[in-house]
Design a protein around this motif. Sequence first.
Motif, PDB file in Angstrom:
ATOM      1  N   ASP A 178     -44.519 -28.184 -37.906  1.00 49.88           N
ATOM      2  CA  ASP A 178     -45.330 -28.013 -39.119  1.00 49.88           C
ATOM      3  C   ASP A 178     -46.561 -27.170 -38.803  1.00 49.88           C
ATOM      4  O   ASP A 178     -47.087 -27.188 -37.684  1.00 49.88           O
ATOM      5  N   ARG A 179     -47.036 -26.453 -39.827  1.00 52.46           N
ATOM      6  CA  ARG A 179     -48.262 -25.673 -39.688  1.00 52.46           C
ATOM      7  C   ARG A 179     -49.335 -26.319 -40.566  1.00 52.46           C
ATOM      8  O   ARG A 179     -49.185 -26.426 -41.782  1.00 52.46           O
ATOM      9  N   PHE A 186     -54.189 -21.639 -39.024  1.00 50.60           N
ATOM     10  CA  PHE A 186     -53.148 -22.660 -38.971  1.00 50.60           C
ATOM     11  C   PHE A 186     -53.051 -23.226 -37.561  1.00 50.60           C
ATOM     12  O   PHE A 186     -53.138 -22.492 -36.569  1.00 50.60           O
ATOM     13  N   TRP A 187     -52.870 -24.538 -37.490  1.00 50.70           N
ATOM     14  CA  TRP A 187     -52.592 -25.243 -36.247  1.00 50.70           C
ATOM     15  C   TRP A 187     -51.144 -25.730 -36.311  1.00 50.70           C
ATOM     16  O   TRP A 187     -50.748 -26.380 -37.281  1.00 50.70           O
ATOM     17  N   THR A 188     -50.357 -25.433 -35.298  1.00 53.79           N
ATOM     18  CA  THR A 188     -48.947 -25.830 -35.262  1.00 53.79           C
ATOM     19  C   THR A 188     -48.801 -27.192 -34.593  1.00 53.79           C
ATOM     20  O   THR A 188     -49.383 -27.437 -33.524  1.00 53.79           O
ATOM     21  N   ARG A 204     -53.328 -23.909 -31.666  1.00 53.50           N
ATOM     22  CA  ARG A 204     -53.779 -22.753 -32.436  1.00 53.50           C
ATOM     23  C   ARG A 204     -53.769 -21.532 -31.536  1.00 53.50           C
ATOM     24  O   ARG A 204     -54.473 -21.498 -30.515  1.00 53.50           O
TER      25      ARG A 204
END
Length: 365
Positions: A178-179, A186-188, A204
Motif C-alpha cells: 500500500d502507498r 507517499f510512504w510504501t 519513502r
Amino acid sequence: MPPTPDDAIDYPICTTPDPGGWQEVAPGVLWIRLSLPFQLDHINAWALDGGADGWTLIDCGLGDRHTLALWEGLLRDALGGRPVERVVATHFHPDHIGAANWLVERTGAAFASSLTEWLFARTLSAGNDAATDAAVERFYRRCGLAPETLDAVLARKGAYSRGVPGVPATLTRLRAGDRLPVGDRFWTVIGGSGHTAEPVSLYRPADGDDNGMALVISGDQILPRISPNISVWPTEPDADPLTDYLASLKDWATLPADTLVLPSHGRPFRGLHRRADDLAHHHAERLAEIESLCASPRTAAEVTQALFPRPLDPHQTVFAVGEAVAHLNHLIRKGRLERVSGGGKGGPDIDLYRRRVLVGEAATR
C-alpha cells in the motif's frame, strides 16, 4: 546478541531527544522520544508533516498517565497545535499502540495498522477468559519453570490491558505494498513477520527535496544494537515465527543500502543490509548453540537459562522463554530436535527437547 560493530553502522544524527523531546531528522520528519518503565527504557515515535492535511504519527508509547502527559505537550509544542490526520501503529505491542486510542479520541485522527495487529490488540486489551488463563499456565508449566518463577509470570495477568487500556474501534487497514499519502509524498508499506504476525514498516524513496535521502520507519523488525524479540506465545504454542522472521530479513536487501533507518529503539542509522545479515547470523548461532545443548534432554526453562544467564524479572522472563521456544520449535520443524514428555525429569507435564539422531549420524556411531 553482540551488536553490529559501530564501525559497520553509521549514526548520522549525533544528538538524541530527551524523554518527551523531539528533533527533525529529515524535512518534515520528527523524531520523538518517549520513556518506558522497563529495562528497554524508551521508544521512538515519528511524526510526519502532511502540510494542510495534518500530521501522521507512527507509534505512540504506553497508554499510561505519564505518556499521555508527554503527548499533551507534544501536541502543543512539537506539532504546533496543528491537526493530526492519522495515528499508525507498527504492531500491537503496548509500547507501540498503548496511547493510540487516547490520541484518536483527543485529536479526531484516523487509526491505521494491519488487520492482524489491530485484532491482536483488540483481543488482548479486553483481557483473558478462563480458558486462555488455563492455556497460559499450561504453556509455562510445560516449559519447566521453577515454581516461584511460574508464580511470578502468572501474576502478570492483565499486564497488556494496563499498558493498552483501549484500542481504536475503527481501522484503516494497511497491507504490504500500500502507498500511504502524507502531504504530497507517499510512504510504501513494507510487510513482514516474526516479531509479531503482521507488522507494518514504512518506506519513502529519496527525491530532490531530501538531498538523496531514502527513509524507512522499521518498527521493531530492524534495530541497530539489539535483536528484535522473536517469541512463541501460549495461545500458539507450536508456532515457528523464526522462519517468518528470517524470510522477512531477506526483503530488506531490496531497499537501497544507504537508506536511513528510523527504528523504534536506538538511534537512526545507515547500514541496513549489514545489519540484516548480522541478525540472520545471530539466529544461526543461537540455533547451533541450542542444538548442541540438547544433545542431552533439556526443558525450555533450561535452554532459556543457558541463553540468558543473567537474572530476569517476570517481564523479561516471558520474552526470554518465548524466544527460547521459538528457536526450539524452529529446530523441530527442521527435523533437528524432537519434543518428548518429561517423564522422570520434572514429570509428564514438562516437555523435554532432545537432538534427533539422523540416519547418517547413527551409522557413524
